[in-house]
Design an enzyme around this catalytic site. Structure first.
Site, PDB file in Angstrom:
ATOM      1  N   ARG A  69      31.016  39.480  35.293  1.00 55.13           N
ATOM      2  CA  ARG A  69      32.044  38.626  35.891  1.00 55.13           C
ATOM      3  C   ARG A  69      31.715  37.145  35.729  1.00 55.13           C
ATOM      4  O   ARG A  69      32.611  36.322  35.497  1.00 55.13           O
ATOM      5  CB  ARG A  69      32.210  38.965  37.376  1.00 55.13           C
ATOM      6  CG  ARG A  69      33.410  38.275  37.984  1.00 55.13           C
ATOM      7  CD  ARG A  69      33.798  38.812  39.342  1.00 55.13           C
ATOM      8  NE  ARG A  69      35.192  38.487  39.610  1.00 55.13           N
ATOM      9  CZ  ARG A  69      35.612  37.919  40.733  1.00 55.13           C
ATOM     10  NH1 ARG A  69      34.760  37.623  41.680  1.00 55.13           N
ATOM     11  NH2 ARG A  69      36.890  37.663  40.898  1.00 55.13           N
ATOM     12  N   HIS A  73      34.214  34.280  34.224  1.00 58.12           N
ATOM     13  CA  HIS A  73      34.588  33.065  34.948  1.00 58.12           C
ATOM     14  C   HIS A  73      34.074  31.806  34.244  1.00 58.12           C
ATOM     15  O   HIS A  73      34.633  30.732  34.404  1.00 58.12           O
ATOM     16  CB  HIS A  73      34.100  33.130  36.395  1.00 58.12           C
ATOM     17  CG  HIS A  73      34.964  34.005  37.257  1.00 58.12           C
ATOM     18  ND1 HIS A  73      35.228  33.743  38.583  1.00 58.12           N
ATOM     19  CD2 HIS A  73      35.651  35.136  36.958  1.00 58.12           C
ATOM     20  CE1 HIS A  73      36.029  34.682  39.060  1.00 58.12           C
ATOM     21  NE2 HIS A  73      36.298  35.538  38.106  1.00 58.12           N
ATOM     22  N   ASN A 101      35.824  31.273  43.510  1.00 60.53           N
ATOM     23  CA  ASN A 101      34.437  31.679  43.229  1.00 60.53           C
ATOM     24  C   ASN A 101      33.559  31.807  44.461  1.00 60.53           C
ATOM     25  O   ASN A 101      32.563  32.533  44.446  1.00 60.53           O
ATOM     26  CB  ASN A 101      33.784  30.658  42.286  1.00 60.53           C
ATOM     27  CG  ASN A 101      34.280  30.797  40.847  1.00 60.53           C
ATOM     28  OD1 ASN A 101      34.796  31.839  40.469  1.00 60.53           O
ATOM     29  ND2 ASN A 101      34.140  29.746  40.068  1.00 60.53           N
ATOM     30  N   HIS A 200      36.646  46.386  35.478  1.00 62.45           N
ATOM     31  CA  HIS A 200      36.684  46.819  36.874  1.00 62.45           C
ATOM     32  C   HIS A 200      36.295  48.294  37.029  1.00 62.45           C
ATOM     33  O   HIS A 200      36.401  48.842  38.118  1.00 62.45           O
ATOM     34  CB  HIS A 200      38.057  46.541  37.484  1.00 62.45           C
ATOM     35  CG  HIS A 200      38.324  45.073  37.643  1.00 62.45           C
ATOM     36  ND1 HIS A 200      39.539  44.571  38.067  1.00 62.45           N
ATOM     37  CD2 HIS A 200      37.536  43.988  37.426  1.00 62.45           C
ATOM     38  CE1 HIS A 200      39.482  43.240  38.108  1.00 62.45           C
ATOM     39  NE2 HIS A 200      38.286  42.863  37.722  1.00 62.45           N
TER      40      HIS A 200
HETATM   41  C1  HEM Z   1      43.014  40.608  34.751  1.00 60.03           C
HETATM   42  C2  HEM Z   1      42.800  39.763  35.726  1.00 60.03           C
HETATM   43  C3  HEM Z   1      41.670  39.871  36.688  1.00 60.03           C
HETATM   44  C4  HEM Z   1      41.766  39.746  38.037  1.00 60.03           C
HETATM   45  C5  HEM Z   1      43.026  39.415  38.824  1.00 60.03           C
HETATM   46  C6  HEM Z   1      40.453  39.966  38.577  1.00 60.03           C
HETATM   47  C7  HEM Z   1      40.150  39.905  39.912  1.00 60.03           C
HETATM   48  C8  HEM Z   1      38.984  40.341  40.460  1.00 60.03           C
HETATM   49  C9  HEM Z   1      38.715  40.408  41.863  1.00 60.03           C
HETATM   50  C10 HEM Z   1      39.676  39.976  42.953  1.00 60.03           C
HETATM   51  C11 HEM Z   1      37.478  40.928  42.014  1.00 60.03           C
HETATM   52  C12 HEM Z   1      36.759  41.172  43.332  1.00 60.03           C
HETATM   53  C13 HEM Z   1      35.936  39.962  43.670  1.00 60.03           C
HETATM   54  C14 HEM Z   1      35.475  39.958  45.098  1.00 60.03           C
HETATM   55  O1  HEM Z   1      36.182  40.513  45.943  1.00 60.03           O
HETATM   56  O2  HEM Z   1      34.409  39.380  45.380  1.00 60.03           O
HETATM   57  C15 HEM Z   1      36.958  41.168  40.715  1.00 60.03           C
HETATM   58  C16 HEM Z   1      35.712  41.696  40.461  1.00 60.03           C
HETATM   59  C17 HEM Z   1      35.198  41.851  39.200  1.00 60.03           C
HETATM   60  N1  HEM Z   1      35.781  41.448  38.024  1.00 60.03           N
HETATM   61 FE1  HEM Z   1      37.691  40.902  37.772  1.00 60.03          FE
HETATM   62  N2  HEM Z   1      39.594  40.247  37.556  1.00 60.03           N
HETATM   63  C18 HEM Z   1      40.280  40.187  36.388  1.00 60.03           C
HETATM   64  C19 HEM Z   1      39.758  40.354  35.121  1.00 60.03           C
HETATM   65  C20 HEM Z   1      38.417  40.541  34.862  1.00 60.03           C
HETATM   66  C21 HEM Z   1      37.802  40.445  33.567  1.00 60.03           C
HETATM   67  C22 HEM Z   1      38.541  40.033  32.293  1.00 60.03           C
HETATM   68  C23 HEM Z   1      36.477  40.715  33.722  1.00 60.03           C
HETATM   69  C24 HEM Z   1      35.359  40.749  32.716  1.00 60.03           C
HETATM   70  C25 HEM Z   1      35.507  40.578  31.428  1.00 60.03           C
HETATM   71  C26 HEM Z   1      36.285  41.029  35.117  1.00 60.03           C
HETATM   72  C27 HEM Z   1      35.095  41.447  35.678  1.00 60.03           C
HETATM   73  C28 HEM Z   1      34.926  41.744  37.010  1.00 60.03           C
HETATM   74  C29 HEM Z   1      33.740  42.408  37.529  1.00 60.03           C
HETATM   75  C30 HEM Z   1      32.584  42.955  36.717  1.00 60.03           C
HETATM   76  C31 HEM Z   1      33.912  42.460  38.924  1.00 60.03           C
HETATM   77  C32 HEM Z   1      32.933  43.037  39.955  1.00 60.03           C
HETATM   78  C33 HEM Z   1      32.031  41.931  40.450  1.00 60.03           C
HETATM   79  C34 HEM Z   1      31.124  42.366  41.579  1.00 60.03           C
HETATM   80  O3  HEM Z   1      30.690  43.523  41.653  1.00 60.03           O
HETATM   81  O4  HEM Z   1      30.790  41.488  42.403  1.00 60.03           O
HETATM   82  N3  HEM Z   1      37.470  40.881  35.784  1.00 60.03           N
HETATM   83  N4  HEM Z   1      37.872  40.797  39.774  1.00 60.03           N
END
Ligand code: HEM
Ligand SMILES: *[C@@H]1O[C@H](CO)[C@@H](O)[C@H](O)[C@H]1NC(C)=O
Ligand SMILES: *[C@@H]1O[C@H](CO)[C@@H](O)[C@H](O)[C@H]1NC(C)=O
Length: 338
Positions: A69, A73, A101, A200
């Site tokens: 992530r 970002h 963030n 995800h």
């Molecule tokens: C398509 C639009 C996307 C949205 C709206 C989105 C939104 C989110 C949100 C809301 C979370 C939870 C964060 C939290 O509650 O702390 C999350 C977690 C995560 N996102 Fe996305 N995301 C998107 C695309 C991506 C992409 C493109 C990647 C990587 C290439 C990614 C990788 C991750 C990962 C690995 C997590 C887990 C992080 C953790 O365990 O703390 N996301 N994302």
């Protein structure tokens, strides 16, 4: 109804066309990135990053998600330039405390550790942006995902983009069109967006990001089957309707939370996507193309892995031409060199 859907679909396609024309010039600059960039200056860079990532992921598989992530970002805010790693100073406002963030990014100490080792092995050579890109690839690989070669040669920025963080990063409650346009304006396609969302399949979300969804349309998208309703009641026990539970977390892929596989897409087919933006890929009335892709990846892990690898290279290719003129190799990923 058919006409209604069609006309919306046409509007969507036109909007995307306009956006992609508008953006092609921004990202058309030649990349100086190459696979053997550190071949003579730091031949052990890949080994060192891999070793540190192995330790990190072994001690906690969540670390793979954190690093993946962070890379995302980083790249969506003024290109992949390590800007997300910068701490606040008197003269610099970092991106870490931007609302999108804050409390939502971790894993910085893993990058510090890798950087320290690289500084003793090959000082002032490997950029933090490259470290993050390699580490994200290794993260995916170490939890069962695909391998791909990582083009290298990024430079680190001397500034950060606090405001761009709000503007560029997709949010949990963004609608499908908003998310698509955020990817298009980075030079990525709808296909890239659907494949990269497959990230995800690992990691956790905080309740603040899925409360509206579970107290909202979750029952509607998932049908009234007992298994889904059972999952929903588990979610509600972690995420109360009031704000006290904001920082409580749940896995986005509740079936195989620590495995990089295509389970995320199979969850979307069942209507059990945790985050609104995820479920929209499949359930939105506008989800014509994205729905087909979700179905494809749900049924074909290899197709998902191949597209994911290609899209990750594209994500890592996002550049701000400025960085290449003014960039540097930071000694400490948290601070611009003095
Ligand atoms: C398509 C639009 C996307 C949205 C709206 C989105 C939104 C989110 C949100 C809301 C979370 C939870 C964060 C939290 O509650 O702390 C999350 C977690 C995560 N996102 Fe996305 N995301 C998107 C695309 C991506 C992409 C493109 C990647 C990587 C290439 C990614 C990788 C991750 C990962 C690995 C997590 C887990 C992080 C953790 O365990 O703390 N996301 N994302
Ligand atoms: C990414 O950049 C590399 C090196 O500049 C280039 O060879 C490659 O074709 C690009 N890949 C994609 C998928 O855009
Ligand atoms: C937070 O989660 C724990 C279980 O993981 C649960 O016992 C607690 O009630 C939750 N807090 C709120 C306010 O929902």
């Amino acid at each position: 109804m058919a006409f209604f859907l069609n006309s919306k679909h046409i509007v969507l396609q036109c909007m995307l066309l306009v956006l992609s024309i508008a953006c092609s010039c921004l990202h058309a600059s030649e990349h100086p990135l190459t696979l053997d960039y550190y071949k003579s200056t730091c031949p052990t860079v890949l080994e060192i990053v891999r070793k540190e990532m192995e330790c990190a992921v072994l001690s906690d598989p969540r670390n793979a998600a954190l690093i993946l992530r962070l890379h995302f970002h980083d790249c969506f805010v003024q290109g992949c330039d390590g800007s997300v790693l910068l701490d606040d100073t008197i003269t610099l406002q970092g991106e870490k405390k931007a609302p999108e963030n804050l409390h939502a990014l971790k894993g910085f100490r893993i990058i510090d550790r890798i950087k320290n080792r690289l500084e003793s092995e090959c000082p002032k050579t490997v950029s933090c942006a490259d470290i993050l890109t390699i580490a994200a690839r290794d993260a995916v690989l170490l939890v069962g995902g695909p391998y791909w070669d990582v083009p290298l040669g990024r430079k680190d920025s001397k500034n950060a983009g606090y405001e761009l963080t709000e503007r560029n990063l997709p949010k949990a409650n963004d609608g499908l069109l908003s998310i698509i346009s955020k990817f298009i304006s980075q030079g990525l396609s709808i296909t890239d967006m659907v494949a990269l969302s497959g990230s995800h399949t690992i990691g956790m979300a905080r309740c603040v990001n899925f409360r509206e969804r579970i107290y909202g349309d979750f029952p509607a998208t998932s049908g009234m089957n007992p298994v889904s309703l059972n999952y929903l009641s588990t979610l509600k026990s972690v995420c109360s309707a009031d704000r006290k539970s904001d920082q409580n977390v749940s896995a986005m892929d509740h079936v195989t939370p620590n495995l990089f596989d295509n389970s995320y897409y199979r969850i979307l087919l069942r209507g059990e996507g945790l985050i609104n933006s995820d479920q929209e890929l499949y359930s939105s009335v506008l989800a014509v193309q994205t729905k087909k892709l979700v179905e494809k990846y749900a049924g074909n892990t290899i197709a998902f892995f191949e597209q994911f690898s290609e899209s990750m290279v594209k994500l890592g290719n996002i550049t701000n031409p400025e960085t290449y003129v003014n960039g540097e190799v930071r000694k400490d990923c948290r601070f611009v060199n003095t």
